[in-house]
Design a protein around this motif. Structure first.
Motif, PDB file in Angstrom:
ATOM      1  N   UNK A  78       1.540 -12.159   2.799  1.00  0.00           N
ATOM      2  CA  UNK A  78       2.157 -11.939   4.108  1.00  0.00           C
ATOM      3  C   UNK A  78       3.367 -11.026   4.010  1.00  0.00           C
ATOM      4  N   UNK A  79       3.576 -10.208   5.059  1.00  0.00           N
ATOM      5  CA  UNK A  79       4.709  -9.288   5.136  1.00  0.00           C
ATOM      6  C   UNK A  79       5.375  -9.455   6.497  1.00  0.00           C
ATOM      7  N   UNK A  80       6.681  -9.747   6.473  1.00  0.00           N
ATOM      8  CA  UNK A  80       7.427  -9.949   7.714  1.00  0.00           C
ATOM      9  C   UNK A  80       8.779  -9.248   7.617  1.00  0.00           C
ATOM     10  N   UNK A  81       9.163  -8.557   8.682  1.00  0.00           N
ATOM     11  CA  UNK A  81      10.478  -7.898   8.710  1.00  0.00           C
ATOM     12  C   UNK A  81      11.587  -8.938   8.538  1.00  0.00           C
ATOM     13  N   UNK A  82      11.450 -10.085   9.216  1.00  0.00           N
ATOM     14  CA  UNK A  82      12.490 -11.117   9.159  1.00  0.00           C
ATOM     15  C   UNK A  82      12.465 -11.910   7.850  1.00  0.00           C
ATOM     16  N   UNK A  83      11.261 -12.257   7.379  1.00  0.00           N
ATOM     17  CA  UNK A  83      11.134 -13.169   6.232  1.00  0.00           C
ATOM     18  C   UNK A  83      10.797 -12.469   4.919  1.00  0.00           C
TER      19      UNK A  83
ATOM     20  N   UNK B 293       9.960  -3.292 -14.157  1.00  0.00           N
ATOM     21  CA  UNK B 293       9.350  -2.003 -13.818  1.00  0.00           C
ATOM     22  C   UNK B 293      10.363  -1.038 -13.211  1.00  0.00           C
ATOM     23  N   UNK B 294      10.190   0.255 -13.528  1.00  0.00           N
ATOM     24  CA  UNK B 294      11.056   1.286 -12.929  1.00  0.00           C
ATOM     25  C   UNK B 294      10.718   1.499 -11.458  1.00  0.00           C
ATOM     26  N   UNK B 295       9.439   1.424 -11.138  1.00  0.00           N
ATOM     27  CA  UNK B 295       8.979   1.707  -9.775  1.00  0.00           C
ATOM     28  C   UNK B 295       8.071   0.577  -9.295  1.00  0.00           C
ATOM     29  N   UNK B 296       8.223   0.174  -8.043  1.00  0.00           N
ATOM     30  CA  UNK B 296       7.480  -0.966  -7.493  1.00  0.00           C
ATOM     31  C   UNK B 296       6.699  -0.501  -6.276  1.00  0.00           C
ATOM     32  N   UNK B 297       5.383  -0.747  -6.275  1.00  0.00           N
ATOM     33  CA  UNK B 297       4.534  -0.309  -5.166  1.00  0.00           C
ATOM     34  C   UNK B 297       3.760  -1.503  -4.610  1.00  0.00           C
ATOM     35  N   UNK B 298       3.972  -1.797  -3.345  1.00  0.00           N
ATOM     36  CA  UNK B 298       3.250  -2.860  -2.644  1.00  0.00           C
ATOM     37  C   UNK B 298       1.998  -2.286  -1.996  1.00  0.00           C
ATOM     38  N   UNK B 299       0.857  -2.875  -2.279  1.00  0.00           N
ATOM     39  CA  UNK B 299      -0.407  -2.473  -1.659  1.00  0.00           C
ATOM     40  C   UNK B 299      -0.780  -3.527  -0.623  1.00  0.00           C
ATOM     41  N   UNK B 300      -0.850  -3.106   0.631  1.00  0.00           N
ATOM     42  CA  UNK B 300      -1.004  -4.096   1.690  1.00  0.00           C
ATOM     43  C   UNK B 300      -1.706  -3.504   2.899  1.00  0.00           C
ATOM     44  N   UNK B 301      -2.740  -4.173   3.401  1.00  0.00           N
ATOM     45  CA  UNK B 301      -3.395  -3.709   4.626  1.00  0.00           C
ATOM     46  C   UNK B 301      -2.764  -4.394   5.843  1.00  0.00           C
TER      47      UNK B 301
ATOM     48  N   UNK C 113      -3.674  -6.367   8.106  1.00  0.00           N
ATOM     49  CA  UNK C 113      -3.958  -7.753   8.480  1.00  0.00           C
ATOM     50  C   UNK C 113      -2.868  -8.714   7.998  1.00  0.00           C
ATOM     51  N   UNK C 114      -2.016  -8.245   7.072  1.00  0.00           N
ATOM     52  CA  UNK C 114      -0.960  -9.102   6.527  1.00  0.00           C
ATOM     53  C   UNK C 114       0.398  -8.899   7.206  1.00  0.00           C
ATOM     54  N   UNK C 115       0.467  -7.938   8.129  1.00  0.00           N
ATOM     55  CA  UNK C 115       1.734  -7.646   8.813  1.00  0.00           C
ATOM     56  C   UNK C 115       2.109  -8.771   9.781  1.00  0.00           C
ATOM     57  N   UNK C 116       3.423  -8.987   9.911  1.00  0.00           N
ATOM     58  CA  UNK C 116       3.958  -9.997  10.845  1.00  0.00           C
ATOM     59  C   UNK C 116       3.408 -11.389  10.557  1.00  0.00           C
ATOM     60  N   UNK C 117       3.198 -11.692   9.267  1.00  0.00           N
ATOM     61  CA  UNK C 117       2.743 -13.020   8.838  1.00  0.00           C
ATOM     62  C   UNK C 117       3.767 -13.607   7.874  1.00  0.00           C
TER      63      UNK C 117
ATOM     64  N   UNK D 240       3.725 -19.400   2.356  1.00  0.00           N
ATOM     65  CA  UNK D 240       4.465 -20.560   1.863  1.00  0.00           C
ATOM     66  C   UNK D 240       5.708 -20.223   1.035  1.00  0.00           C
ATOM     67  N   UNK D 241       5.562 -19.282   0.110  1.00  0.00           N
ATOM     68  CA  UNK D 241       6.617 -19.065  -0.891  1.00  0.00           C
ATOM     69  C   UNK D 241       7.152 -17.640  -0.853  1.00  0.00           C
ATOM     70  N   UNK D 242       8.460 -17.491  -0.757  1.00  0.00           N
ATOM     71  CA  UNK D 242       9.089 -16.161  -0.682  1.00  0.00           C
ATOM     72  C   UNK D 242       9.018 -15.433  -2.027  1.00  0.00           C
ATOM     73  N   UNK D 243       8.704 -14.139  -1.957  1.00  0.00           N
ATOM     74  CA  UNK D 243       8.786 -13.279  -3.135  1.00  0.00           C
ATOM     75  C   UNK D 243      10.113 -12.545  -3.133  1.00  0.00           C
TER      76      UNK D 243
END
Length: 221
Positions: A176-181, A201-209, A211-215, A218-221
């Motif tokens: 899940x990806x949320x602006x607030x959370x 890692x020097x560089x971090x890339x999130x791969x996300x479609x 369907x996971x936006x605004x969700x 359970x556990x914060x990364x």
């Protein structure tokens, strides 16, 4: 005659024991057309009791409920293919790469065939096997406790392996990806391992479609 409400309850009972069901399977079980089954699943999804998937449905029991890897692999398949291709273009010859166990990151594998002298560290069992067939890639699999649903390695053994390496780039996904959370996931062990991957890692890339936006999971990364 089985009324729709009874059929829907029976579908939920099947999901509670099996965690996932197929439309074709339900159609045979209740002797009705697949279109009727899809309408049942749509109604149950609107109530927040399940999540429809490609050809079926999985049970949703809360923020910590997990969708099996085999189901996630075919969800948003076209989007994941495009994302995997774009991500592979960020990898340079000679890079040390960390790839997590997600189904989206797995889609990168076929597009790494043209790269030279790569080193990949992964906690994904499927990712390790697929990359292991490519002679130009040296694969380090973290090992650890294998999680059945995610086909990922977790635990102290996996963490100690990740800690030993410094990498050029990390590719990972999340539930899940949320602006607030922010970013969140289902498993505390997975979230902790991804934080450790980020730190190394020097560089971090999130791969996300999308369907996971605004969700939120359970556990914060």
């Amino acid at each position: 005659i089985v009324f729709a409400i009874e059929r829907q309850q029976a579908i939920l009972n099947m999901l509670k024991s099996k965690k996932s069901v197929a439309v074709s399977e339900l159609s045979k079980q209740f002797f009705i057309g697949e279109a009727s089954i899809r309408r049942d699943l749509e109604k149950l999804e609107k109530k927040g009791l399940l999540k429809r998937t490609y050809g079926g449905a999985v049970l949703l029991e809360g923020l910590d409920s997990e969708i099996p890897f085999a189901v996630r692999e075919v969800e948003q398949k076209d989007a994941k293919q495009i994302i995997g291709h774009a991500a592979a273009n960020l990898v340079k010859d000679g890079d040390v790469v960390i790839m997590d166990s997600s189904s989206t990151v797995l889609k990168m594998a076929p597009y790494l065939k043209g790269k030279i002298n790569l080193t990949v560290i992964t906690n994904g069992a499927r990712t390790a096997v697929e990359l292991g067939e490519m002679l130009h890639i040296k694969v380090y699999c973290t090992g650890g406790v294998l999680r059945e649903n995610s086909l990922s390695y977790i635990g102290e053994f996996a963490r100690s392996c990740v800690e030993r390496f410094n990498a050029d780039i990390l590719f990972f996904s999340c539930r899940a990806v949320s602006i607030e959370k922010g970013l969140s996931d289902i498993s505390m062990d997975e979230a902790e391992l991804r934080r450790l991957m980020m730190a190394n890692c020097k560089r971090i890339v999130l791969l996300c479609d999308s369907s996971k936006f605004d969700k939120v999971s359970f556990c914060k990364i």
